[in-house]
Design a protein around this motif. Structure first.
Motif, short mmCIF file in Angstrom:
data_model
loop_
_atom_site.label_atom_id
_atom_site.label_comp_id
_atom_site.label_asym_id
_atom_site.label_seq_id
_atom_site.Cartn_x
_atom_site.Cartn_y
_atom_site.Cartn_z
N LEU A 1 97.76 -32.44 78.98
CA LEU A 1 98.16 -31.22 79.67
C LEU A 1 99.57 -31.36 80.23
O LEU A 1 99.96 -32.45 80.67
N SER A 2 100.32 -30.28 80.24
CA SER A 2 101.64 -30.31 80.86
C SER A 2 101.47 -30.21 82.37
O SER A 2 100.41 -29.85 82.87
N ASP A 3 102.54 -30.49 83.10
CA ASP A 3 102.50 -30.40 84.57
C ASP A 3 102.15 -28.98 85.00
O ASP A 3 101.39 -28.78 85.95
N LYS A 4 102.71 -28.01 84.31
CA LYS A 4 102.46 -26.61 84.66
C LYS A 4 100.98 -26.26 84.45
O LYS A 4 100.37 -25.58 85.28
N GLU A 5 100.41 -26.72 83.33
CA GLU A 5 98.99 -26.45 83.05
C GLU A 5 98.08 -27.10 84.10
O GLU A 5 97.09 -26.50 84.53
N ILE A 6 98.43 -28.32 84.50
CA ILE A 6 97.64 -29.01 85.53
C ILE A 6 97.70 -28.23 86.84
O ILE A 6 96.68 -28.01 87.49
N ASP A 7 98.92 -27.81 87.22
CA ASP A 7 99.07 -27.05 88.46
C ASP A 7 98.25 -25.76 88.42
O ASP A 7 97.63 -25.37 89.42
N THR A 8 98.24 -25.09 87.28
CA THR A 8 97.47 -23.85 87.12
C THR A 8 95.98 -24.12 87.29
O THR A 8 95.28 -23.39 88.00
N LEU A 9 95.48 -25.17 86.63
CA LEU A 9 94.07 -25.52 86.74
C LEU A 9 93.69 -25.90 88.17
O LEU A 9 92.62 -25.52 88.66
N VAL A 10 94.58 -26.63 88.84
CA VAL A 10 94.32 -27.02 90.24
C VAL A 10 94.23 -25.78 91.11
O VAL A 10 93.31 -25.64 91.92
N LYS B 1 87.45 -32.22 86.96
CA LYS B 1 87.23 -33.40 86.13
C LYS B 1 86.81 -33.07 84.70
O LYS B 1 87.41 -33.59 83.75
N PRO B 2 85.81 -32.20 84.47
CA PRO B 2 85.46 -31.91 83.07
C PRO B 2 86.58 -31.20 82.31
O PRO B 2 86.69 -31.35 81.09
N GLN B 3 87.42 -30.46 83.01
CA GLN B 3 88.49 -29.71 82.35
C GLN B 3 89.65 -30.59 81.92
O GLN B 3 90.31 -30.32 80.93
N VAL B 4 89.92 -31.64 82.70
CA VAL B 4 91.11 -32.46 82.43
C VAL B 4 90.78 -33.85 81.89
O VAL B 4 91.68 -34.61 81.58
N GLN B 5 89.50 -34.19 81.77
CA GLN B 5 89.09 -35.51 81.30
C GLN B 5 89.75 -35.83 79.96
O GLN B 5 89.60 -35.09 79.01
N GLY B 6 90.47 -36.93 79.93
CA GLY B 6 91.12 -37.36 78.71
C GLY B 6 92.43 -36.65 78.41
O GLY B 6 93.12 -36.99 77.47
N ARG B 7 92.76 -35.64 79.22
CA ARG B 7 93.98 -34.87 78.97
C ARG B 7 95.02 -35.05 80.06
O ARG B 7 96.14 -34.59 79.95
N ALA B 8 94.61 -35.71 81.17
CA ALA B 8 95.54 -35.96 82.27
C ALA B 8 95.04 -37.16 83.07
O ALA B 8 93.85 -37.45 83.09
N ASP B 9 95.96 -37.84 83.72
CA ASP B 9 95.62 -38.97 84.57
C ASP B 9 94.98 -38.43 85.84
O ASP B 9 95.58 -37.65 86.58
N MET B 10 93.74 -38.83 86.09
CA MET B 10 92.99 -38.28 87.23
C MET B 10 93.65 -38.60 88.57
O MET B 10 93.54 -37.82 89.51
N SER B 11 94.36 -39.72 88.67
CA SER B 11 95.03 -40.04 89.93
C SER B 11 96.16 -39.04 90.21
O SER B 11 96.38 -38.65 91.35
N GLN B 12 96.85 -38.61 89.16
CA GLN B 12 97.90 -37.60 89.33
C GLN B 12 97.30 -36.25 89.70
O GLN B 12 97.83 -35.54 90.54
N VAL B 13 96.19 -35.91 89.06
CA VAL B 13 95.51 -34.65 89.37
C VAL B 13 95.05 -34.66 90.82
O VAL B 13 95.23 -33.69 91.55
N SER B 14 94.48 -35.77 91.24
CA SER B 14 94.01 -35.92 92.62
C SER B 14 95.16 -35.76 93.60
O SER B 14 95.02 -35.09 94.64
N ALA B 15 96.30 -36.35 93.29
CA ALA B 15 97.46 -36.24 94.17
C ALA B 15 97.94 -34.79 94.27
O ALA B 15 98.33 -34.32 95.35
N ARG B 16 97.90 -34.06 93.16
CA ARG B 16 98.31 -32.65 93.17
C ARG B 16 97.35 -31.80 93.97
O ARG B 16 97.77 -30.89 94.69
N VAL B 17 96.05 -32.08 93.86
CA VAL B 17 95.06 -31.34 94.64
C VAL B 17 95.30 -31.59 96.12
O VAL B 17 95.33 -30.65 96.94
N LYS B 18 95.51 -32.85 96.47
CA LYS B 18 95.74 -33.22 97.87
C LYS B 18 97.00 -32.53 98.41
O LYS B 18 96.99 -32.01 99.53
N ALA B 19 98.04 -32.50 97.59
CA ALA B 19 99.30 -31.87 98.01
C ALA B 19 99.11 -30.37 98.25
O ALA B 19 99.64 -29.80 99.21
#
Length: 148
Positions: free
Chosen positions: A95-104, A127-145
């Motif tokens: 996933l691109s950064d923009k796609e991750i931000d949208t999903l978050v 988690k089911p949406q981004v599994q294998g497509r993004a680093d979960m630690s980065q996703v977690s950091a974006r959610v926290k932010a």
């Protein structure tokens, strides 16, 4: 048998025919991890289960590669990068950064999360949406932010 597992088995056969020892070794590591999980859980794995295993394997190799690079063991770091590339062939497009931000943002809206205390609900949806497509630690950091 899941489609992903079948594709991995076909790749093992192709690597055997082509005599690609390095690729074959990595593919056998993947199949061994899948079989181990099947034996442990006593069930046939789905594509989502196989993706979770592949994601974990890539994460382990990323950490090892980082440690080897820091220790000036470039010979070992090269092996880890090669294994990551082979494993990544079976993962969906990242996933691109923009796609991750949208999903978050969608997950936060869906759960009605207000603070970091609600992070578990948001991650449960993501988690089911981004599994294998993004680093979960980065996703977690974006959610926290976004929740702060």
């Amino acid at each position: 048998m899941s489609d992903l597992k079948a594709a991995i088995n076909e790749s093992v056969k192709a690597a055997m025919r082509a005599g690609e020892k390095t690729r074959l070794g990595t593919l056998r590591l993947i199949t061994a991890a899948i079989k181990q999980k099947e034996v442990d859980d006593r069930r046939e794995l789905t594509d989502a289960d196989v993706l979770a295993i592949l994601d974990k394997m890539v994460k382990q190799r990323r950490e090892s590669e980082s440690q080897y690079s820091q220790a000036n063991r470039e010979d070992l770091a090269v092996v880890e990068r090669a294994e990551m590339a082979i494993i990544a062939e079976f993962l969906p497009q990242p996933l691109s950064d923009k796609e991750i931000d949208t999903l978050v943002q969608e997950a936060i809206t869906t759960t009605g999360a207000q603070s970091v205390k609600d992070m578990g609900k948001v991650m449960g949806i993501l988690k089911p949406q981004v599994q294998g497509r993004a680093d979960m630690s980065q996703v977690s950091a974006r959610v926290k932010a976004q929740l702060n």
